[in-house]
Write a protein that holds these residues in place. Structure first.
Motif, PDB file in Angstrom:
ATOM      1  N   ALA A   1       0.719  -1.234   0.050  1.00 58.90           N
ATOM      2  CA  ALA A   1       0.187  -0.050  -0.004  1.00 58.90           C
ATOM      3  C   ALA A   1       0.944   1.263   0.094  1.00 58.90           C
ATOM      4  CB  ALA A   1      -0.807   0.091   1.108  1.00 58.90           C
ATOM      5  N   ALA A   2       1.930   1.077   0.348  1.00 50.83           N
ATOM      6  CA  ALA A   2       2.960   2.337   0.378  1.00 50.83           C
ATOM      7  C   ALA A   2       3.375   2.965  -1.045  1.00 50.83           C
ATOM      8  CB  ALA A   2       4.349   2.151   1.187  1.00 50.83           C
TER       9      ALA A   2
ATOM     10  N   ARG B   1       6.015   2.353   4.889  1.00 50.76           N
ATOM     11  CA  ARG B   1       6.674   0.908   4.934  1.00 50.76           C
ATOM     12  C   ARG B   1       7.314   1.015   6.477  1.00 50.76           C
ATOM     13  NH1 ARG B   1       9.307   0.401  -0.931  1.00 50.76           N
ATOM     14  NH2 ARG B   1       7.413  -0.069  -1.776  1.00 50.76           N
ATOM     15  N   LEU B   2       7.707   2.126   7.056  1.00 54.92           N
ATOM     16  CA  LEU B   2       8.315   1.822   8.405  1.00 54.92           C
ATOM     17  C   LEU B   2       7.087   1.566   9.377  1.00 54.92           C
ATOM     18  CD1 LEU B   2      10.601   2.544  10.123  1.00 54.92           C
ATOM     19  CD2 LEU B   2       9.946   4.913  10.413  1.00 54.92           C
ATOM     20  N   LEU B   3       5.888   2.198   9.087  1.00 54.59           N
ATOM     21  CA  LEU B   3       5.000   1.840   9.937  1.00 54.59           C
ATOM     22  C   LEU B   3       4.333   0.329   9.986  1.00 54.59           C
ATOM     23  CD1 LEU B   3       2.702   5.021   9.491  1.00 54.59           C
ATOM     24  CD2 LEU B   3       3.870   4.398  11.626  1.00 54.59           C
TER      25      LEU B   3
ATOM     26  N   ALA C   1       8.743  10.045  -1.835  1.00 55.47           N
ATOM     27  CA  ALA C   1       9.651   9.253  -1.083  1.00 55.47           C
ATOM     28  C   ALA C   1       9.525   8.914   0.326  1.00 55.47           C
ATOM     29  CB  ALA C   1      11.180   9.690  -1.493  1.00 55.47           C
ATOM     30  N   ALA C   2       8.983  10.163   0.970  1.00 49.66           N
ATOM     31  CA  ALA C   2       9.098  10.292   2.212  1.00 49.66           C
ATOM     32  C   ALA C   2       7.663   9.512   2.804  1.00 49.66           C
ATOM     33  CB  ALA C   2       9.143  11.678   2.704  1.00 49.66           C
ATOM     34  N   THR C   3       6.599   9.804   2.046  1.00 52.54           N
ATOM     35  CA  THR C   3       5.401   9.249   2.295  1.00 52.54           C
ATOM     36  C   THR C   3       5.648   7.476   2.112  1.00 52.54           C
ATOM     37  OG1 THR C   3       4.095  10.861   1.528  1.00 52.54           O
ATOM     38  CG2 THR C   3       3.066   9.037   1.401  1.00 52.54           C
ATOM     39  N   THR C   4       6.247   7.142   1.187  1.00 52.10           N
ATOM     40  CA  THR C   4       6.230   5.663   1.041  1.00 52.10           C
ATOM     41  C   THR C   4       7.297   5.146   2.213  1.00 52.10           C
ATOM     42  OG1 THR C   4       6.246   6.044  -1.538  1.00 52.10           O
ATOM     43  CG2 THR C   4       7.085   3.757  -0.832  1.00 52.10           C
ATOM     44  N   ALA C   5       8.354   5.888   2.410  1.00 52.09           N
ATOM     45  CA  ALA C   5       9.030   5.268   3.629  1.00 52.09           C
ATOM     46  C   ALA C   5       8.519   5.338   4.986  1.00 52.09           C
ATOM     47  CB  ALA C   5      10.415   6.103   3.552  1.00 52.09           C
ATOM     48  N   LEU C   6       7.635   6.213   5.125  1.00 55.63           N
ATOM     49  CA  LEU C   6       7.114   6.184   6.369  1.00 55.63           C
ATOM     50  C   LEU C   6       5.852   5.354   6.584  1.00 55.63           C
ATOM     51  CD1 LEU C   6       6.789  10.235   7.287  1.00 55.63           C
ATOM     52  CD2 LEU C   6       8.188   8.546   8.415  1.00 55.63           C
TER      53      LEU C   6
END
Length: 94
Positions: free
Chosen positions: A58-59, A92-94, A85-90
């Motif tokens: 979903a990221a 995926r981090l969650l 990139a920040a949206t995708t990374a955050l």
């Protein structure tokens, strides 16, 4: 490789050279204009929604959505890339 390079060059050269010789009906011209947008939209959709032959997490679609909204709002390119990139990374981090 040389044959492909020459062929690509000739195809690209044909556009400007034949532009004045070939005319399209107005309906075909509108269709050609819209087809570029449809093709790019399909490419973005396939890239955003699939990964390695299966569905993406979903990221990735969320990052593409953020990039699309920022591009629509005419944000600077670097801001679009960083926000996506920040949206995708955050996510995926969650």
């Amino acid at each position: 490789m040389l044959t492909l390079a020459v062929g690509t060059y000739l195809i690209r050269l044909a556009g400007p050279l034949l532009r004045t010789r070939i005319t399209f009906p107005p309906g075909a011209e509108r269709l050609l204009d819209v087809s570029a947008v449809v093709l790019l939209t399909a490419l973005v959709a396939v890239t955003a929604l699939t990964e390695g032959g299966g569905p993406a997490d979903a990221a990735r679609p969320a990052g593409v959505l953020v990039a699309g909204v920022l591009a629509w709002r005419k944000a600077p390119f670097m801001a679009i890339v960083l926000a996506a990139a920040a949206t995708t990374a955050l996510l995926r981090l969650l």
